[in-house]
Design an enzyme around this catalytic site. Structure first.
Site, PDB file in Angstrom:
ATOM      1  N   CYS A 115      19.359 -32.055 -51.131  1.00  0.00           N
ATOM      2  CA  CYS A 115      19.993 -31.070 -50.244  1.00  0.00           C
ATOM      3  C   CYS A 115      21.309 -30.566 -50.818  1.00  0.00           C
ATOM      4  CB  CYS A 115      20.203 -31.666 -48.861  1.00  0.00           C
ATOM      5  SG  CYS A 115      20.906 -33.312 -48.905  1.00  0.00           S
ATOM      6  N   LYS A 152      11.823 -42.849 -37.947  1.00  0.00           N
ATOM      7  CA  LYS A 152      10.585 -42.232 -38.417  1.00  0.00           C
ATOM      8  C   LYS A 152      10.758 -41.726 -39.845  1.00  0.00           C
ATOM      9  CE  LYS A 152       8.787 -38.087 -38.390  1.00  0.00           C
ATOM     10  NZ  LYS A 152       7.986 -38.089 -39.619  1.00  0.00           N
ATOM     11  N   GLU A 160      21.964 -33.439 -40.749  1.00  0.00           N
ATOM     12  CA  GLU A 160      22.272 -33.239 -42.162  1.00  0.00           C
ATOM     13  C   GLU A 160      21.154 -32.349 -42.701  1.00  0.00           C
ATOM     14  OE1 GLU A 160      22.041 -33.091 -45.689  1.00  0.00           O
ATOM     15  OE2 GLU A 160      21.724 -35.252 -45.906  1.00  0.00           O
ATOM     16  N   GLY A 218      16.107 -28.819 -37.725  1.00  0.00           N
ATOM     17  CA  GLY A 218      17.400 -29.228 -37.162  1.00  0.00           C
ATOM     18  C   GLY A 218      17.797 -28.352 -35.985  1.00  0.00           C
ATOM     19  N   GLU A 266      17.244 -22.043 -49.858  1.00  0.00           N
ATOM     20  CA  GLU A 266      17.100 -23.363 -50.470  1.00  0.00           C
ATOM     21  C   GLU A 266      15.692 -23.486 -51.046  1.00  0.00           C
ATOM     22  OE1 GLU A 266      16.989 -26.885 -47.861  1.00  0.00           O
ATOM     23  OE2 GLU A 266      18.390 -27.811 -49.251  1.00  0.00           O
ATOM     24  N   GLY A 320      16.949 -33.197 -42.705  1.00  0.00           N
ATOM     25  CA  GLY A 320      15.761 -32.418 -43.047  1.00  0.00           C
ATOM     26  C   GLY A 320      16.096 -30.948 -43.097  1.00  0.00           C
ATOM     27  N   SER A 321      15.117 -30.125 -42.758  1.00  0.00           N
ATOM     28  CA  SER A 321      15.297 -28.682 -42.907  1.00  0.00           C
ATOM     29  C   SER A 321      16.165 -28.119 -41.778  1.00  0.00           C
ATOM     30  CB  SER A 321      13.933 -27.992 -42.889  1.00  0.00           C
ATOM     31  OG  SER A 321      13.306 -28.221 -41.646  1.00  0.00           O
ATOM     32  N   THR A 322      16.822 -27.016 -42.081  1.00  0.00           N
ATOM     33  CA  THR A 322      17.668 -26.351 -41.090  1.00  0.00           C
ATOM     34  C   THR A 322      16.829 -25.885 -39.904  1.00  0.00           C
ATOM     35  OG1 THR A 322      19.229 -25.733 -42.793  1.00  0.00           O
ATOM     36  CG2 THR A 322      19.288 -24.423 -40.792  1.00  0.00           C
ATOM     37  N   GLU A 323      15.629 -25.438 -40.203  1.00  0.00           N
ATOM     38  CA  GLU A 323      14.746 -24.935 -39.140  1.00  0.00           C
ATOM     39  C   GLU A 323      14.447 -26.022 -38.099  1.00  0.00           C
ATOM     40  OE1 GLU A 323      11.053 -23.869 -40.842  1.00  0.00           O
ATOM     41  OE2 GLU A 323      10.165 -23.352 -38.906  1.00  0.00           O
TER      42      GLU A 323
END
Ligand code: NDP
Length: 482
Positions: free
Chosen positions: A293, A185, A259, A242, A390, A237-240
């Protein structure tokens, strides 16, 4: 008499790219209409103009794609001779090279990144990844000596909008080399290069269902993550998001690599070649509008050279050309989306409010589109949001240090751990710093340098698992005893 010499416009022709009015979902080797019936518009962020209508894959579409991938896995691909798998990967790599200009223009149109970068970095590196992993396809037993590697199965891959084609290559190439099939995706805002890539797959005659590309927003990603017949999820993508994926997969036995974000320190010692370091600082934070990133978003400068470095940096920033991504002289292109521009603007305002000193070079921005002037903050405390969070934009925070130990303390004072840079002429110092920096990648006297043979990935909130190199194969194989 004016001494200012301006650049003449140098636009890359865009007619090499034929964008369709609307796209379906690429499932089982062909484009199909989305069962959901939903669509959205993807735009050119530099002009705020619509480019195409994109399908929003729903639950049933995701299921259809996973079934196509399972079918292709069970009925041919996983049992194919590895040297045959390699041939497909080599073909894809060569086709990407042959069609590189088309991909570069499309990537710049849809993502807003300067053509200089999509042409010289994104597309060549994407091809290089396919070449590199093609080479591993029939040598897996050498990659994992004394073990018997076999593919994991159906892999679900979710990628972000900052390097759409390159992230696709990072994900798909090792998965296929190891004999897996894929449902990928792309990000909601940047689906077009992945959709053009489907044409490359058809040209390469990749068997139907080995790679399926389903477009849509975060809901599509969430459906893919939850699908019971996916064996492995690879997410960038974002830590959130993830963390949400990790929670969702806990206890399911599905494999996961993440990642995520970063807040890298770029550390400049007083013995560094300063002009070279300033180029590295600029490349570290203003490359791809800072949508990187591993961007060197915290500059740590040794106190004795602070003033000289900041003066040189400001002078260099004033020469950066911000504007049309399709102009070959552009250094900094458009911000990828309105939403991202709002996030950058809010974080920059927080820096001003908290007391940091802002510098932005004089810069004329286009009237339409999403833009942000390259920005540097001095007088930054470690506690400020701009030093902690970030920003994912062209915004640099400068801090100082006196001793190597202080540099390490400050560099590691972050929840992230993706990358770092060290600038010094002493090789021994580079090695000593690299040992102590909690970062997956440490660049020495360079920054943002990528190679398919080199593993990339993070510690702490930057995620886990490695992409690139032999390490990048590991998440895609089950290792039985030989
Ligand atoms: P996201 O993490 O939301 O997006 C990454 C990918 O995940 C996209 O394909 C996205 O789809 C998809 N996704 C979103 N929600 C879910 C979900 N619940 N389950 C599964 N997949 C999902 O990043 P954003 O685009 O929202 O960017 C926000 C911030 O994240 C940025 O400002 C930046 O700080 C950071 N970021 C970091 C990246 C990195 O490389 N480390 C890359 C991108 C962003 P969709 O595109 O439709 O949202």
């Amino acid at each position: 008499m004016s001494t200012a010499w301006d650049y003449a416009p140098a636009p890359e022709a865009r007619d090499i790219v034929k964008i369709q009015e609307r796209y379906g979902l690429f499932i089982g080797g062909k484009f199909v209409e989305p069962g959901s019936g939903e669509r959205y518009t993807t735009i050119d962020p530099a002009r705020e103009e619509p480019l195409s209508e994109i399908a929003q894959a729903g639950k049933a579409d995701v299921d259809r794609a996973v079934r196509a991938a399972r079918d292709a896995f069970a009925n041919g691909w996983s049992g194919l001779r590895p040297s045959e798998r390699a041939k497909y990967l080599f073909r894809v790599a060569r086709l990407l090279q042959e069609r590189s200009r088309e991909f570069a223009v499309l990537e710049s149109l849809n993502a807003g990144k300067p053509i200089r970068e999509s042409r010289d970095v994104d597309v060549p590196l994407a091809a290089a990844h396919f070449f590199y992993y093609a080479g591993w396809a029939d040598k897996l037993e050498y990659a994992f000596p004394n073990r018997k590697p076999r593919p994991v199965g159906v892999t679900g891959q979710i990628i972000p909008w900052n390097f759409p084609l390159l992230m696709l290559a990072w994900k798909i190439a090792p998965a296929l080399a190891a004999g897996n099939t894929v449902v990928l995706k792309p990000a909601e805002t940047t689906p077009l290069s992945a959709l053009l890539f489907c044409d490359v797959l058809r040209q390469a005659e990749l068997p139907p269902g080995v790679v399926n590309i389903i477009t849509g927003d975060g809901r599509t990603g969430a459906e893919l993550v939850s699908h019971p017949d996916v064996d492995k999820i690879a997410f960038t993508g974002s830590t959130e998001v993830g963390k949400a994926i990790q929670r969702n997969l806990a206890g399911t036995g599905k494999r996961l690599t993440l990642e995520l974000g970063g807040k890298a320190a770029n550390i400049v010692f007083d013995d560094a070649p300063l002009d070279q370091a300033v180029e590295g600082i600029v490349n570290g934070i203003y490359f791809n509008q800072g949508h990187v990133c591993c961007a060197g978003s915290r500059l740590l400068v040794q106190e004795s050279i602070y003033e000289a470095v900041v003066a040189k940096l400001k002078r260099r920033m004033a020469t950066l050309r911000v504007g049309d991504p399709l102009d070959k002289n552009t250094d900094v292109g458009a911000i990828n989306s309105k939403q991202q521009l709002e996030k950058i603007t809010a974080l920059v305002q927080s820096g001003v409010d908290e007391g940091a000193e802002i510098y932005q070079p004089p810069c004329k921005l286009p009237e339409r589109g999403y833009w942000f002037v390259p920005t540097v903050f001095t007088n930054v405390a470690q506690s400020y949001r701009i030093a902690q969070e970030e920003i994912f934009g062209p915004v640099l925070s400068v801090l100082t240090f006196r001793t190597p130990d202080e540099a390490i303390e400050k560099a590691n004072n972050t929840p992230y751990g993706l990358s770092a840079g060290v600038w010094t002429e002493k090789g021994s110092r580079i090695l000593a710093m690299a040992q102590k920096l909690r970062a997956g990648v440490v660049w020495a006297n360079t920054y943002n340098r990528f190679d398919p043979a080199s593993p990339f990935g993070g510690y702490k909130e930057s995620g886990f698992g490695r992409e690139g190199g032999r390490h990048g194969l590991e998440p895609y194989v089950v290792l039985d005893d030989a």
